[in-house]
Write a protein that holds these residues in place. Structure first.
Motif, PDB file in Angstrom:
ATOM      1  N   HIS A 248       0.918  -1.056   0.560  1.00 54.71           N
ATOM      2  CA  HIS A 248      -0.334  -0.025  -0.089  1.00 54.71           C
ATOM      3  C   HIS A 248       0.394   1.149   0.045  1.00 54.71           C
ATOM      4  O   HIS A 248       0.126   2.659  -0.364  1.00 54.71           O
TER       5      HIS A 248
ATOM      6  N   LEU B 228     -12.012  13.318  -5.301  1.00 56.15           N
ATOM      7  CA  LEU B 228     -12.462  12.947  -4.505  1.00 56.15           C
ATOM      8  C   LEU B 228     -13.409  11.789  -5.744  1.00 56.15           C
ATOM      9  O   LEU B 228     -13.492  12.617  -6.702  1.00 56.15           O
ATOM     10  N   GLU B 229     -13.635  10.888  -5.190  1.00 55.81           N
ATOM     11  CA  GLU B 229     -14.081   9.520  -6.395  1.00 55.81           C
ATOM     12  C   GLU B 229     -15.308  10.487  -7.240  1.00 55.81           C
ATOM     13  O   GLU B 229     -15.496  10.530  -8.365  1.00 55.81           O
TER      14      GLU B 229
ATOM     15  N   THR C 152      -3.210   6.112   0.386  1.00 57.04           N
ATOM     16  CA  THR C 152      -3.548   4.818   1.328  1.00 57.04           C
ATOM     17  C   THR C 152      -3.038   4.935   2.328  1.00 57.04           C
ATOM     18  O   THR C 152      -4.012   4.505   3.342  1.00 57.04           O
ATOM     19  N   GLN C 153      -2.274   6.396   2.935  1.00 58.59           N
ATOM     20  CA  GLN C 153      -1.776   6.150   4.287  1.00 58.59           C
ATOM     21  C   GLN C 153      -1.406   7.675   4.120  1.00 58.59           C
ATOM     22  O   GLN C 153      -0.642   8.044   3.447  1.00 58.59           O
TER      23      GLN C 153
ATOM     24  N   GLU D 292      -4.005   6.381  -5.581  1.00 58.59           N
ATOM     25  CA  GLU D 292      -4.620   6.772  -4.409  1.00 58.59           C
ATOM     26  C   GLU D 292      -4.343   7.295  -2.930  1.00 58.59           C
ATOM     27  O   GLU D 292      -3.144   5.758  -3.013  1.00 58.59           O
TER      28      GLU D 292
ATOM     29  N   ILE E 119      -7.574   9.303   3.214  1.00 63.34           N
ATOM     30  CA  ILE E 119      -7.083   7.743   2.135  1.00 63.34           C
ATOM     31  C   ILE E 119      -8.806   7.817   1.033  1.00 63.34           C
ATOM     32  O   ILE E 119      -9.760   7.834   1.155  1.00 63.34           O
ATOM     33  N   GLY E 120      -8.059   7.236   0.800  1.00 62.60           N
ATOM     34  CA  GLY E 120      -8.620   7.444  -0.767  1.00 62.60           C
ATOM     35  C   GLY E 120      -9.004   8.035  -1.483  1.00 62.60           C
ATOM     36  O   GLY E 120      -9.255   8.044  -2.898  1.00 62.60           O
ATOM     37  N   THR E 121      -8.441   9.450  -1.336  1.00 64.08           N
ATOM     38  CA  THR E 121      -8.474  10.445  -2.798  1.00 64.08           C
ATOM     39  C   THR E 121      -7.579   9.920  -3.950  1.00 64.08           C
ATOM     40  O   THR E 121      -6.508   9.536  -3.818  1.00 64.08           O
ATOM     41  N   LYS E 122      -8.167  10.250  -5.368  1.00 60.49           N
ATOM     42  CA  LYS E 122      -7.285   9.828  -6.245  1.00 60.49           C
ATOM     43  C   LYS E 122      -6.531  10.819  -6.673  1.00 60.49           C
ATOM     44  O   LYS E 122      -6.596  12.035  -6.655  1.00 60.49           O
TER      45      LYS E 122
END
Length: 151
Positions: free
Chosen positions: A43, A145-146, A99-100, A97, A85-88
């Protein structure tokens, strides 16, 4: 959506050492930067830090270069550690993406040995490569964001 740009790309052949700047790099899907010691199927394939975070350490009187915090990508303008976390993150044709955010600092890292403190554990971010591609200095970096992508 937030836009920035790359001011430094940094790689190292071994873990635990400062990274050296390169003009461009190839991001490989589910791997990271080809030729970088931190790449792999995990990750934390790529690390990123803003120039403003590095500048905070310079204000303490330390002479620090991009890559000294072992960050792969240094960008201009941004408190990137505030993105969830999860931001593209889009750079050229590549897609990453977050992850941490931050990490536990290990005392054997080059910057901790050199100056005794490190901004990477607080303001650095880690990403995985979703879609590979070539990146280079001055490439635009777009955080979103997605749901912003589909809007």
């Amino acid at each position: 959506m937030f836009k920035s740009y790359i001011i430094s790309i940094n790689i190292s052949e071994k873990k635990g050492e400062t990274k050296k700047p390169v003009d461009k790099a190839i991001l490989k899907e589910n791997w990271g930067i080809i030729g970088d010691a931190h790449a792999g199927n995990w990750h934390r394939q790529i690390s990123m830090l803003s120039a403003e975070s590095i500048e905070k350490m310079r204000k303490y009187g330390y002479e620090i270069n991009y890559g000294d915090f072992a960050e792969n990508i240094t960008i201009k303008n941004g408190e990137i550690h505030k993105f969830p976390i999860g931001t593209k993150v889009k750079i050229g044709n590549a897609l990453l993406e977050i992850t941490q955010i931050g990490k536990k600092c290990h005392l054997s890292c080059a910057i901790s040995k050199k100056i005794g403190k490190c901004i990477m554990p607080i303001e650095g971010i880690f990403l995985k490569v979703i879609k590979g591609g070539e990146i280079k200095i001055n490439d635009e970096v777009i955080f979103y964001l997605e749901e912003e992508q589909s809007a």
